[in-house]
Enzyme design. Structure first.
Site, PDB file in Angstrom:
ATOM      1  N   GLU A 342       2.790  -7.809  -0.645  1.00  0.00           N
ATOM      2  CA  GLU A 342       3.641  -7.370  -2.199  1.00  0.00           C
ATOM      3  C   GLU A 342       5.161  -8.444  -1.855  1.00  0.00           C
ATOM      4  O   GLU A 342       6.155  -7.782  -2.225  1.00  0.00           O
ATOM      5  CB  GLU A 342       4.205  -6.164  -2.222  1.00  0.00           C
ATOM      6  CG  GLU A 342       3.092  -4.798  -2.297  1.00  0.00           C
ATOM      7  CD  GLU A 342       3.444  -3.180  -1.752  1.00  0.00           C
ATOM      8  OE1 GLU A 342       2.195  -2.884  -2.604  1.00  0.00           O
ATOM      9  OE2 GLU A 342       4.361  -3.139  -1.016  1.00  0.00           O
TER      10      GLU A 342
HETATM   11  C1  TNX Z   1       1.487   0.396  -0.303  1.00  0.00           C
HETATM   12  S1  TNX Z   1      -0.136  -0.882   1.817  1.00  0.00           S
HETATM   13  C2  TNX Z   1       2.125  -1.238   0.407  1.00  0.00           C
HETATM   14  C3  TNX Z   1       3.235   0.463   0.929  1.00  0.00           C
HETATM   15  C4  TNX Z   1       3.483   1.214   0.717  1.00  0.00           C
HETATM   16  C5  TNX Z   1       2.199   1.771   0.228  1.00  0.00           C
HETATM   17  C6  TNX Z   1       2.128   3.588   0.040  1.00  0.00           C
HETATM   18  C7  TNX Z   1       1.218  -2.826   1.601  1.00  0.00           C
HETATM   19  C8  TNX Z   1       0.893  -4.064   2.784  1.00  0.00           C
HETATM   20  N1  TNX Z   1       2.648  -1.436   0.628  1.00  0.00           N
HETATM   21  O1  TNX Z   1       4.803  -0.644   0.977  1.00  0.00           O
HETATM   22  O2  TNX Z   1       4.240   1.974   1.002  1.00  0.00           O
HETATM   23  O3  TNX Z   1       1.709   1.118  -0.774  1.00  0.00           O
HETATM   24  O4  TNX Z   1       0.814   3.921  -0.561  1.00  0.00           O
END
Ligand code: TNX
Length: 528
Positions: A342
């Site tokens: 992300e």
């Molecule tokens: C997605 S999964 C994220 C996390 C959040 C999570 C909550 C991922 C690699 N990144 O930063 O905590 O969703 O479910």
């Protein structure tokens, strides 16, 4: 009834004879009780094969534990077994060392020379007078012990003395894992969990034969590991958490204590420093890491994807190198997780360069790089590991670049997802994840383009935006975590929801005995 519990084999007949015509002498064998037989069929994760012979082994005050010195570490595993069994039984359970075990009433931890068992498998032969657990390596003995634990009455999980007849049904179990990576992830960045909480989680995952604990040590909301060359990361970056709570961090000594506690239980710690996004806690601690040279504010919300390191600043890579150097020196296990998810405000061409440079630094410190599957956009080598969470395309891309994959599909095994619309804790961006939905899929076939040789294993992430206590963590993890452990350990042909849900239902009493406050899914036939 007191005497009954002290010497069950000899006294049981005396007690029964008063009420019936049946009489068992001390030497006569006893058929397995219904409960013991049920436990034999109920082990989670389900063993590769298990055949009962229908009699009973009694753990008594006379039982000894014998460790074969031919297996390195067998004495420590024997001590672990003694410590596990003593509180509830009150028995001495002395530990001895011998290269063959003759005699009665013993649990023998033996060396095997059986390539089919691999490094983590075991074979357990339970006879009326002794239990033999044989393995090539001490990890296999340890997993045999986790099975034995579930063959004993659930009262074995309690920490005070229990008045119970400690019966184990006789039979043979041959067992080994289908995947080498059987993981759980705990997000200690959104909310901080102290050393004792982490040890508790390690105890819980190991009882289901999991062998990796991935610690998500940094994120926008908090930095949780002391780095001596950049002290403000922990003292300032660690001072916050989601919702504005007090935060916290592990000193290097505390982290080392966790690593050791895990290693003693055959768990490898996989530390994650999430970069180049998810870095606000670092950006708030050191102004020089920011484009404008000024520190950001600490962040206590739950948005993602707004922070980034700066590719064009030398200090960025001094920071990354220092952090990964210190972390790798504290971490004996072979993995460093660099996050990589992300990075929405990092330009794609910068992102690719970031990951390529992280890979070089990880390599320099002789570690193997793990990252979320987003890293498939960069130049991965065959040593890299991509963690699949949401994109089939990225997971397939990682495999095309010869990387290995860990399966953590959010819609199945993000165990911070709510069970249903009434669940008070957790999130639901990847859907509601009932207990059957978390279990009823196959890691080998879920993502097109992936096959057995690409898949290292399975890991259940637990993000903690909404979770502040270990009890809340346990409520989200249970009962989904034992199912994930089974996906990672048991081959597909031995698994099925309709069969598993019965074993899980019978497992309720054991979770209660362990003090776990679990979600009572209406889809499971609970026996309490
Ligand atoms: C997605 S999964 C994220 C996390 C959040 C999570 C909550 C991922 C690699 N990144 O930063 O905590 O969703 O479910």
């Amino acid at each position: 009834m007191m005497i009954f519990f002290i010497k069950p084999r000899c006294v049981v007949g005396t007690l029964i004879v008063a009420f019936s015509t049946t009489f068992f002498s001390c030497k006569q064998s006893q058929p397995a009780s219904q409960d013991a037989a049920l436990r034999f069929e109920g082990v989670i994760p389900r063993p590769v094969s298990a055949t009962t012979t229908g009699k009973t082994f009694f753990l008594t005050s006379e039982t000894r534990i014998v460790a074969d010195p031919a297996i390195e570490g067998s004495a420590e595993v024997a001590q672990y077994l003694g410590a596990l069994l003593r509180p509830a039984t009150g028995f001495d359970l002395p530990v001895e060392s011998a290269s063959n075990a003759n005699g009665k009433n013993l649990i023998y931890l033996a060396g095997a020379n059986d390539t089919g068992l691999g490094a983590e498998g075991y074979e357990m032969a339970i006879a009326e007078d002794q239990i033999k657990i044989a393995a090539n390596e001490s990890a296999g003995l340890f997993y045999g012990i986790q099975t034995l634990r579930q063959l004993l009455p659930e009262a074995i999980e309690r920490s005070e003395l229990q008045q119970v007849s400690w019966e184990v049904a006789t039979g043979t179990i041959r067992d080994y894992p289908q995947f080498e990576w059987r993981g759980a992830m705990l997000d200690v960045a959104r909310h901080f969990f102290g050393v004792d909480d982490v040890k508790r989680y390690i105890d819980l995952i190991t009882s289901y034969k999991m062998n990796r604990l991935h610690l998500h040590l940094s994120d926008d909301q908090g930095w949780r590991i002391e780095i001596k060359s950049w002290p403000r990361l922990a003292t300032h970056g660690g001072s916050s958490s989601v919702g504005g709570g007090k935060g916290g961090y592990y000193t290097q000594e505390q982290y080392t204590e966790i690593v050791q506690y895990a290693a003693d239980r055959f768990v490898t710690i996989v530390p994650e420093i999430d970069m180049p996004g998810h870095t606000n806690a670092a950006l708030a601690s050191y102004g020089e890491l920011n484009a404008n040279g000024k520190p950001t504010e600490l962040y206590t919300g739950i948005e993602v994807g707004f922070s980034t390191l700066q590719l064009n600043k030398d200090v960025t890579f001094k920071f990354v190198d220092d952090v990964l150097r210190e972390l790798s020196s504290l971490t004996p296990g072979p993995y460093l997780h660099i996050g990589g998810d992300e990075a929405h405000v990092t330009k794609k061409e910068d992102y690719i360069q970031f990951i390529n440079r992280f890979a070089e630094i990880v390599k320099k410190y002789n570690k193997r790089m793990v990252g979320w599957e987003d890293i498939a956009q960069a130049d991965l080598d065959a040593n890299a590991i991509a963690q699949h969470w949401h994109s089939n395309e990225l997971a397939a891309e990682a495999v095309k670049k010869n990387a290995k994959v860990i399966m953590s599909p959010a819609s199945r095994i993000y165990i911070d997802m709510q069970y249903d619309s009434t669940t008070k804790l957790g999130l639901h961006w990847a859907g509601y994840v009932e207990v059957d939905h978390a279990y009823d899929w196959d890691p080998l076939t879920l993502v097109p383009g992936l096959s057995r040789e690409n898949i290292l294993g399975v890991e259940a992430p637990l993000w903690t935006e909404t979770l502040t206590t270990i009890d809340e963590v346990e409520y989200m993890a249970f009962p989904r975590l034992p199912g994930v452990a089974e996906l990672a350990w048991t081959p597909s042909e031995r698994r099925g929801w309709d069969e598993y849900k019965v074993r899980l239902g019978n497992h309720a009493k054991r979770m209660q005995a362990k003090g776990i406050d679990f979600y009572e899914s209406p889809r499971v036939p609970w026996v309490k």
